[in-house]
Design an enzyme around this catalytic site. Structure first.
Site, PDB file in Angstrom:
ATOM      1  N   CYS A  96      29.440   7.978  -1.649  1.00  0.00           N
ATOM      2  CA  CYS A  96      30.185   7.591  -2.845  1.00  0.00           C
ATOM      3  C   CYS A  96      31.489   6.817  -2.545  1.00  0.00           C
ATOM      4  O   CYS A  96      31.430   5.653  -2.210  1.00  0.00           O
ATOM      5  CB  CYS A  96      30.418   8.835  -3.700  1.00  0.00           C
ATOM      6  SG  CYS A  96      30.767   8.425  -5.425  1.00  0.00           S
ATOM      7  N   ARG A 133      31.185   7.021 -17.025  1.00  0.00           N
ATOM      8  CA  ARG A 133      30.876   7.153 -15.609  1.00  0.00           C
ATOM      9  C   ARG A 133      29.388   7.419 -15.409  1.00  0.00           C
ATOM     10  O   ARG A 133      28.702   7.885 -16.320  1.00  0.00           O
ATOM     11  CB  ARG A 133      31.665   8.332 -15.019  1.00  0.00           C
ATOM     12  CG  ARG A 133      33.158   8.168 -15.051  1.00  0.00           C
ATOM     13  CD  ARG A 133      33.849   9.405 -14.514  1.00  0.00           C
ATOM     14  NE  ARG A 133      33.640   9.603 -13.078  1.00  0.00           N
ATOM     15  CZ  ARG A 133      34.323   8.958 -12.134  1.00  0.00           C
ATOM     16  NH1 ARG A 133      35.248   8.076 -12.462  1.00  0.00           N
ATOM     17  NH2 ARG A 133      34.080   9.183 -10.857  1.00  0.00           N
ATOM     18  N   HIS A 195      25.892  12.854  -3.634  1.00  0.00           N
ATOM     19  CA  HIS A 195      26.623  14.029  -3.172  1.00  0.00           C
ATOM     20  C   HIS A 195      25.629  15.178  -3.178  1.00  0.00           C
ATOM     21  O   HIS A 195      24.476  15.021  -3.543  1.00  0.00           O
ATOM     22  CB  HIS A 195      27.731  14.380  -4.172  1.00  0.00           C
ATOM     23  CG  HIS A 195      28.884  13.441  -4.184  1.00  0.00           C
ATOM     24  ND1 HIS A 195      29.831  13.404  -3.200  1.00  0.00           N
ATOM     25  CD2 HIS A 195      29.274  12.523  -5.102  1.00  0.00           C
ATOM     26  CE1 HIS A 195      30.757  12.513  -3.506  1.00  0.00           C
ATOM     27  NE2 HIS A 195      30.445  11.956  -4.657  1.00  0.00           N
TER      28      HIS A 195
HETATM   29  N1  GLN Z   1      36.426   7.083  -7.089  1.00  0.00           N
HETATM   30  C1  GLN Z   1      35.133   6.487  -7.002  1.00  0.00           C
HETATM   31  C2  GLN Z   1      34.494   6.215  -8.345  1.00  0.00           C
HETATM   32  O1  GLN Z   1      34.817   6.849  -9.316  1.00  0.00           O
HETATM   33  C3  GLN Z   1      34.237   7.334  -6.121  1.00  0.00           C
HETATM   34  C4  GLN Z   1      33.943   8.691  -6.704  1.00  0.00           C
HETATM   35  C5  GLN Z   1      33.256   9.646  -5.753  1.00  0.00           C
HETATM   36  O2  GLN Z   1      33.376   9.577  -4.540  1.00  0.00           O
HETATM   37  N2  GLN Z   1      32.551  10.613  -6.314  1.00  0.00           N
HETATM   38  O3  GLN Z   1      33.662   5.354  -8.457  1.00  0.00           O
END
Ligand code: GLN
Length: 258
Positions: A96, A133, A195
């Site tokens: 990520c 998101r 993840h």
């Molecule tokens: N901050 C990054 C995003 O929101 C990565 C998030 C993460 O590692 N889960 O895209």
């Protein structure tokens, strides 16, 4: 005892979302069960990075705030060292936020652009705080097998011609929710949004990394199969959960209860 492997965990304190550290524990454990020695080293912001005898580099995810600190730190000599090591075949897994920083840049919604190290030919953009998101369970196809994980990212990642997608999304968003690509790879460097922890639930991918690292260091790799019943039960439960099917989840629960 077979010769050992050195695993370097980059920014373990700063970049460690959703149990990303479990990926390193998984690699160590799969080595141990096969009589392969392993050593884990940690490098945080401001510390020197030495990749000369490193076999696998791991980097987890982070929120924008932490990611920014990591990005600034990698702009120095770390970025150049990483690029050279990847060209030399270093096995890398980045999750990520770590994946985004292996690319050319990450443009968040409300912070300045973060420069990546350009190991992967990918760019990541956040389309603004009004855009939702990418959150949820993911199932993707990788070399005839499935990969499972959990994604939560605001950035959408687009691949350039030098990177190829790691896997094809079956359920979930993956890189950008549009082109069905999940993650990216270049030589032995892999980035993914999964993840989870990712490797304990995808032992076939953990062994892929170990194999690449052993081949690079020793010229050959014969990994004896392990009893992965628990791991594949967790994998199956994650697939079922993503599909909204409770049967496998129940099977996993009864397994855990013994
Ligand atoms: N901050 C990054 C995003 O929101 C990565 C998030 C993460 O590692 N889960 O895209």
């Amino acid at each position: 005892m077979m010769g050992g492997l050195v695993i370097l965990h980059l920014y373990p304190r700063l970049m460690n979302l959703y149990g990303d550290r479990g990926n390193v524990l998984c690699l160590v454990e799969r080595c141990r069960r096969r009589g392969i020695a392993s050593e884990v080293r940690a490098v945080e912001v401001g510390q020197r990075l030495d990749l000369t005898d490193v076999d696998i580099l791991f980097m987890g995810g982070g929120q924008d705030k932490e990611q920014q600190l990591a990005a600034q730190d990698m702009e120095g000599e770390k970025g150049g060292l990483l690029r050279a090591a990847v060209e030399d075949g270093l096995a890398v897994l980045a999750i990520c936020g770590g994946y985004q920083l292996l690319g050319h840049y990450y443009r968040p919604a409300s912070r300045p652009e973060m420069k990546g190290v350009s190991v992967l030919d990918v760019t990541t953009l956040h389309k603004g705080s009004q855009t939702s998101r990418c959150i949820g369970n993911v199932v993707a196809q990788w070399e005839g097998k499935t990969l499972v994980g959990f994604e939560n990212h605001g950035g959408l990642t687009y691949l350039g011609p030098e990177a190829k997608p790691l896997a094809r999304v079956v359920i979930g968003y993956g890189n950008n929710g549009q082109d069905k690509g999940e993650g990216a790879q270049y030589l032995n460097a892999f980035g993914t949004y999964l993840h989870g922890s990712f490797l304990p639930k995808n032992p076939h991918f953990a062994d892929h990394l170990l194999r690449l690292a052993l081949e690079r260091r020793y010229g050959h790799a014969s990994l004896e199969p392990l009893d992965d019943d628990l791991e594949m039960t967790a994998h199956g439960a994650a697939v079922a959960r993503a599909r909204g099917d409770r049967r496998w989840t129940n099977r996993a629960l009864s397994w855990l209860k013994g």
